[in-house]
Design a protein around this motif. Structure first.
Motif, PDB file in Angstrom:
ATOM      1  N   LYS A 260      41.986  58.112  12.942  1.00 45.96           N
ATOM      2  CA  LYS A 260      41.676  59.493  12.594  1.00 45.96           C
ATOM      3  C   LYS A 260      40.150  59.658  12.601  1.00 45.96           C
ATOM      4  O   LYS A 260      39.426  58.888  11.998  1.00 45.96           O
ATOM      5  CB  LYS A 260      42.243  59.844  11.230  1.00 45.96           C
ATOM      6  CG  LYS A 260      42.038  61.296  10.860  1.00 45.96           C
ATOM      7  CD  LYS A 260      42.823  61.657   9.622  1.00 45.96           C
ATOM      8  CE  LYS A 260      41.915  61.556   8.424  1.00 45.96           C
ATOM      9  NZ  LYS A 260      42.482  62.130   7.202  1.00 45.96           N
TER      10      LYS A 260
ATOM     11  N   VAL B 129      37.167  62.611  12.010  1.00 48.76           N
ATOM     12  CA  VAL B 129      36.880  63.946  11.505  1.00 48.76           C
ATOM     13  C   VAL B 129      35.449  64.303  11.902  1.00 48.76           C
ATOM     14  O   VAL B 129      34.508  63.581  11.576  1.00 48.76           O
ATOM     15  CB  VAL B 129      37.034  64.020   9.969  1.00 48.76           C
ATOM     16  CG1 VAL B 129      36.709  65.421   9.473  1.00 48.76           C
ATOM     17  CG2 VAL B 129      38.436  63.607   9.559  1.00 48.76           C
TER      18      VAL B 129
ATOM     19  N   ILE C 260      39.934  67.479  13.134  1.00 49.05           N
ATOM     20  CA  ILE C 260      40.512  66.141  13.014  1.00 49.05           C
ATOM     21  C   ILE C 260      41.070  65.738  14.375  1.00 49.05           C
ATOM     22  O   ILE C 260      41.793  66.501  15.011  1.00 49.05           O
ATOM     23  CB  ILE C 260      41.624  66.106  11.952  1.00 49.05           C
ATOM     24  CG1 ILE C 260      41.059  66.513  10.593  1.00 49.05           C
ATOM     25  CG2 ILE C 260      42.268  64.720  11.889  1.00 49.05           C
ATOM     26  CD1 ILE C 260      42.109  66.699   9.519  1.00 49.05           C
TER      27      ILE C 260
END
Length: 109
Positions: free
Chosen positions: A3, A5, A10
């Motif tokens: 993941k 960001v 995201i």
């Protein structure tokens, strides 16, 4: 992927953290979903160039500092720009770069 960001966005990031993966990058990739990216990680801060060798789609490239601030963006780089090398010329540490399909950078600014 991991993941990632960036600002309020995201992404599912493929990680390129070795020489082979960084050299290959997204070469040959036919498409990316709106939430896909590649994070290029380097062992030390320096000026790292990126190119569009064997690319099939246009990309935005975002350079990040060690403290994860956006320090430079190249937008809508076409595959035809190869062999030109794109680099962050801002005089501060750079240890990461994110490649993403074109139009990604417009949501960051």
């Amino acid at each position: 992927g991991k993941k990632l960001v960036v600002k309020q966005s995201i992404f599912c990031a493929r990680i390129a953290d070795n020489d082979l993966d960084r050299a290959t990058g997204l070469s040959g990739v036919e498409s990316l979903a709106d939430d896909e990216a590649m994070l290029f990680m380097f062992n030390k801060s320096d000026k790292y160039g990126m190119w569009m060798k064997d690319m099939k789609i246009p990309l935005d490239i975002v350079w990040l500092s060690e403290d994860k601030r956006i320090v430079h963006i190249e937008r809508n780089l076409a595959p035809e720009t190869y062999p030109k090398v794109f680099a962050c010329e801002i005089a501060e540490s750079r240890s990461k770069a994110v490649s993403r399909k074109a139009s990604f950078a417009t949501i960051l600014t």
